[in-house]
Design an enzyme around this catalytic site. Structure first.
Site, PDB file in Angstrom:
ATOM      1  N   SER A  57       0.818  -1.149   0.001  1.00 24.70           N
ATOM      2  CA  SER A  57      -0.009  -0.039  -0.134  1.00 24.70           C
ATOM      3  C   SER A  57       0.827   1.264  -0.076  1.00 24.70           C
ATOM      4  CB  SER A  57      -0.756  -0.100   1.055  1.00 24.70           C
ATOM      5  OG  SER A  57      -1.538   1.292   1.454  1.00 24.70           O
ATOM      6  N   TYR A  73      -2.674  -0.181  10.056  1.00 26.81           N
ATOM      7  CA  TYR A  73      -2.756  -0.737   8.557  1.00 26.81           C
ATOM      8  C   TYR A  73      -1.360  -0.604   7.910  1.00 26.81           C
ATOM      9  CZ  TYR A  73      -4.218  -1.214   3.767  1.00 26.81           C
ATOM     10  OH  TYR A  73      -4.094  -1.605   2.382  1.00 26.81           O
TER      11      TYR A  73
END
Length: 351
Positions: A127, A152
């Site tokens: 990501s 995350y």
């Protein structure tokens, strides 16, 4: 070639699997259909894939090793594209254990299953959030990314480190893909562009953080899939020029590589919202709010490595991409096309 796609009922997983199936590939897909967002949307995606004779699907959770391992032993899998994960930056602030189980335990299980099965290439989702506190733009895979600002992001950084370990120890070729704000038809309802569209269409106010002064490298789903497809058949090789005294984070002496996949053209959030307004033909009611914990002010991808290695740069403009999303949104929610078994066409093409 038989390709395993994890998270196959998810946004990117669905689009990738359908692209591969249309090209005549054998696709095995797994998903746990968790309820992080509307399960019926996941079921609709999955139903469309199930119509292809070369698709075989399993309802499995990657956090359970025995089921994953047994499935992989029963299938002749050449390549794994691992897209299953617990998504969402803000959700990680209140539900950390979901990320530890799916993104860390689950990814470890995928790595170990690939090692035991002798898989030729593992491609996995990282990501843009791994860039965290970095401010040098554009973000480069050759920059250090040791300062994440959400759990995350930390799990995605950990995935890259875990992948490198398996590339080093076992020679497993691994390619990590740092996605930048993916959007488009069949997207995730928890993403801002999706909720903006729903609320603007319904005349409800939308929350815009940091006074709208956010820059995002919005990347259309077809461009994301094109990048993945080009990389699937290109497992990384050890870099003979890699220098242990000046280590490059983006490559390795092991068969390991990391790429950014972004539009390379960051757009201000308010411009993005104005484009949604134009395509809907409705004005937004905006409530400005301060920056949220875990958010970053800007994302901007350096994609030179992707362009140099596979000859691809994203081509879809915001105007085109939002236009296609709004067409799909109206067809799916307003015309009842979500009903199981009903196919439909938007923008002159099958979604």
């Amino acid at each position: 070639m038989t390709i395993l796609v994890t998270g196959v009922a998810g946004f990117i997983g669905y689009h990738l699997a359908e692209r591969l199936l249309r090209e005549g590939k054998q696709v095995v897909g797994i998903d746990n259909f968790n309820d992080y967002y509307d399960v019926s949307l996941k079921r609709s995606r999955y139903a469309r894939l199930s119509a292809y004779p070369d698709f075989r699907g399993y309802e499995l959770d990657v956090s359970g090793f025995d089921g994953l391992s047994a499935m992989m032993e029963s299938e002749s899998i050449d390549t794994v594209v691992h897209l299953a994960a617990q998504a969402g930056v803000r959700y990680s602030l209140t539900n950390p254990f979901a990320y530890l189980e799916s993104n860390l335990v689950g990814f470890g299980n995928v790595l170990e299953a690939c090692r035991r099965r002798g898989v030729g290439h593992l491609v996995y989702a990282s990501s843009s959030s791994v860039y965290g506190a970095n401010v040098k733009m554009p973000f480069s895979v050759h920059d250090n990314v040791d300062h994440p600002v959400s759990l995350y992001a930390a799990t995605k950084k950990a995935n890259e480190l875990m992948a490198h370990t398996y590339s080093h120890l076992y020679g497993l070729p691994t390619t990590g893909l740092r996605f930048f704000t993916v959007y488009g038809p069949w997207g995730r309802p928890d993403m801002a562009y999706f909720s903006f569209t729903q609320k603007i269409d319904a005349g409800e106010p939308i929350s815009v953080f940091n006074e709208g002064r956010m820059l995002r490298d919005f990347t259309y789903i077809d461009d994301i899939v094109e990048g993945i497809v080009r990389l699937i058949g290109r497992p990384p090789k050890p870099d003979p020029a890699w220098d242990r005294e000046r280590p490059d984070p983006g490559s390795s002496y092991a068969p390991y590589k990391v790429y950014n996949i972004g539009n390379n053209k960051p757009v201000e959030l308010m411009t993005f919202i104005r484009t949604i307004e134009e395509k809907l033909g409705k004005k937004a009611v905006i409530e400005f709010k301060p920056m949220q914990p875990g958010d970053v002010q800007a994302t901007y991808a350096d994609i030179d490595d992707l362009a140099n290695d596979v000859g691809f740069r994203p081509v879809t403009t915001i105007d085109e991409g939002i236009g296609r999303f709004v067409e799909w949104y109206r067809a799916y929610y307003k015309e009842g096309a979500y009903e199981e078994g009903r196919a439909f066409v938007y923008g002159g093409r099958q979604p």
